[in-house]
Design an enzyme around this catalytic site. Structure first.
Site, mmCIF file in Angstrom:
data_model
loop_
_atom_site.group_PDB
_atom_site.id
_atom_site.type_symbol
_atom_site.label_atom_id
_atom_site.label_comp_id
_atom_site.label_asym_id
_atom_site.label_seq_id
_atom_site.Cartn_x
_atom_site.Cartn_y
_atom_site.Cartn_z
ATOM 1 N N SER A 29 -7.200 -7.989 0.923
ATOM 2 C CA SER A 29 -6.076 -7.593 0.123
ATOM 3 C C SER A 29 -5.868 -8.090 -1.139
ATOM 4 C CB SER A 29 -5.149 -7.716 0.792
ATOM 5 O OG SER A 29 -3.732 -7.185 0.430
ATOM 6 N N LYS A 61 -9.719 -3.624 2.229
ATOM 7 C CA LYS A 61 -8.108 -3.287 2.643
ATOM 8 C C LYS A 61 -7.575 -2.787 1.672
ATOM 9 C CE LYS A 61 -5.032 -2.685 5.535
ATOM 10 N NZ LYS A 61 -4.302 -1.966 4.730
ATOM 11 N N GLN A 101 1.422 -0.121 3.508
ATOM 12 C CA GLN A 101 2.118 0.044 4.568
ATOM 13 C C GLN A 101 3.612 -0.135 4.084
ATOM 14 O OE1 GLN A 101 -0.819 -1.674 5.235
ATOM 15 N NE2 GLN A 101 -1.597 0.263 5.785
#
Length: 486
Positions: A313, A338, A342
């Site tokens: 990330s 990733k 969200q």
């Protein structure tokens, strides 16, 4: 605002600090609440949100089921559990492992990693196809010390199986108070038999940045995660190294699971020309929003970024930004991969619980989506076998003609330390016994040619000492060479 990923820290379940979080894996940023206590960008706060509410027939259906359960089910059921189950079911129906519902008790622990202080085993985990998978062990944590690796599948904890559990349920079994023991069974690629690791839960180091300068003038800054104070600490270390005449910089984000998005942006733009793209976010309609570097400059000295499978990330945002927009060299292994965003809401639910769902992708400056792919290094350098060998957990002494994964681990350790067992297939032959005897002679252990608990413990301590020696870090040495050449 913060981006925070669907993956959950096994070392802690966090305490929610604001009404809404926008989440990008482990990169977080706060969203400013509007007057209604939500956010202007959230559908829940829009003027026409009534259009998305359940109609009467849908409400009737849910009420009918609740009534049936409460009046006909053979046992009493807690009504709150029924409601939580209904919300969880809706999130599961999305068939997206990164969209989840967290109940109040889980959400109450949702801030500690952002603050940079927590207790547990020190590993971030995610759920894929019903299996609990390690994203990254935190450097210096019990998880790393025990030999837990990114991509390991956690089978059980203290005898309780994890497969099929929700992420929250699994994490609840993994986490625990400081000083308690966690016996974890791990399935690892390349090993036929499960591996048992024993961890003692502990406080996780709150320091996130470590800077040093080598005798050759190359500076190394290790970033363990992107917490709220990381940008400030990074600036301090960078200025200190530059003041010492640093000729090149290595940024080490190996096993860094991510953190706060504004922090990684702030760090990245210190080394990027003003106006260049740090990261992009793309919504479901294909609209992209770019975050541009402000007030920074591209450094005149060369920069390399070290990544491995546990770099995720925010670490990938840093690596991608510097690789594509600042001419940095990425060295090491393919990162975790990733690349989705969200959004998490808790105030909208009214009881401290939260819903988190995928709303967008994040992209590198050039528009590359690294989800499930990771950042590809400019030069791939695998870690030495001693970095990934499974730690030993002897149940019986290993002797001639033994055949097991434990023997294989011992052989890899012996070979890496310079005691040649001639094979690494798990068969305890005469050459392995000779290598064991040589090791025992040089380390003050009774010379038997067999591996008992004392020999195994001494062997593992020798491996740890070898790993801690930076001169054995092939990835770091390659990164130092890269910035030295430039």
């Amino acid at each position: 605002m913060y981006f925070k990923g669907r993956t959950v820290l096994a070392f802690v379940m966090l305490t929610m600090l604001a009404s809404v979080l926008v989440t990008m894996t482990m990169a977080d940023r706060w969203m400013e609440p509007d007057e209604r206590g939500s956010t202007a960008v959230a559908a829940a706060a829009s003027d026409d949100k009534g259009a998305y509410r359940l109609n009467q027939s849908e409400l009737d259906k849910l009420n009918a089921v609740i009534e049936l359960i409460e009046t006909k089910y053979y046992e009493d059921v807690d009504r709150e559990e029924l409601v939580d189950g209904a919300v969880s079911g809706m999130m599961e129906a999305l068939d997206d492992p990164y969209s989840v519902y967290m109940e109040k008790e889980v959400a109450q622990h949702f801030s500690e990693s952002i603050e940079g202080s927590f207790t547990g085993i020190g590993a971030e985990v995610t759920s894929e196809n019903g299996k609990i998978i390690v994203v990254s062990p935190i450097k210096g944590s019990p998880a790393e010390r025990s030999g837990l690796l990114a991509k390991d599948v956690l089978v059980s904890v203290n005898g309780e199986a994890l497969e099929g559990l929700s992420l929250q349920e699994a994490v609840a079994k993994i986490r625990g108070p400081k000083g308690t023991k966690a016996k974890i069974i791990v399935q690892r690629t390349g090993f036929a038999e499960p591996i048992q690791l024993v961890l003692i839960r502990d406080d996780i180091d709150v320091e996130t940045v470590y800077g040093t300068i080598r005798p050759d003038g190359v500076g190394v800054i290790e970033i363990r995660q992107f917490s709220l104070n990381t940008a400030k600490r990074f600036k301090e270390e960078l200025e200190k190294l530059e003041g010492q005449g640093m000729k090149g910089l290595v940024l080490d984000v190996r096993n860094n699971p991510g953190g706060v998005l504004p922090v990684v942006v702030e760090i990245s733009q210190l080394m990027m020309k003003e106006g260049t793209t740090v990261v992009q976010v793309e919504d479901r309609n294909g609209n992209r929003e770019k975050t541009l570097a402000k007030g920074g400059e591209q450094k005149k000295y060369p920069i390399a970024v070290l990544t491995n499978k546990g770099s995720a990330s925010a670490s990938e945002i840093l690596a991608g930004a510097l690789q594509e927009a600042a001419g940095a060299t990425v060295i090491g292994e393919q990162s975790f991969g990733k690349g989705t965003v969200q959004v998490s809401y808790n105030k909208a639910l009214g009881d401290g619980s939260l819903v988190k769902m995928t709303i967008a992708k994040w992209l590198t400056p050039d528009g590359n989506w690294i989800h499930e792919k990771g950042i590809t290094p400019n030069k791939i350098v695998a870690p030495p076998d001693l970095y990934t060998v499974a730690r030993m957990n002897l149940k019986e002494t290993l002797k001639l003609d033994s055949l097991s994964e434990q023997v294989r681990s011992a052989q890899i350790m012996l070979h890496g330390l310079g005691y040649e067992p001639k094979r690494e297939d798990g068969y305890f032959g005469a050459e392995t016994a000779d290598a064991v005897k040589k090791f025992q002679q040089e380390h003050g252990v009774p010379v038997t040619g067999e591996i008992d608990a004392a020999t195994a413990g001494t062997l593992e301590q020798a491996v740890i000492k070898w790993i801690q020696n930076k001169e054995n870090d092939a990835q770091l040495l390659e990164a130092v060479k890269a910035v030295s050449r430039k």
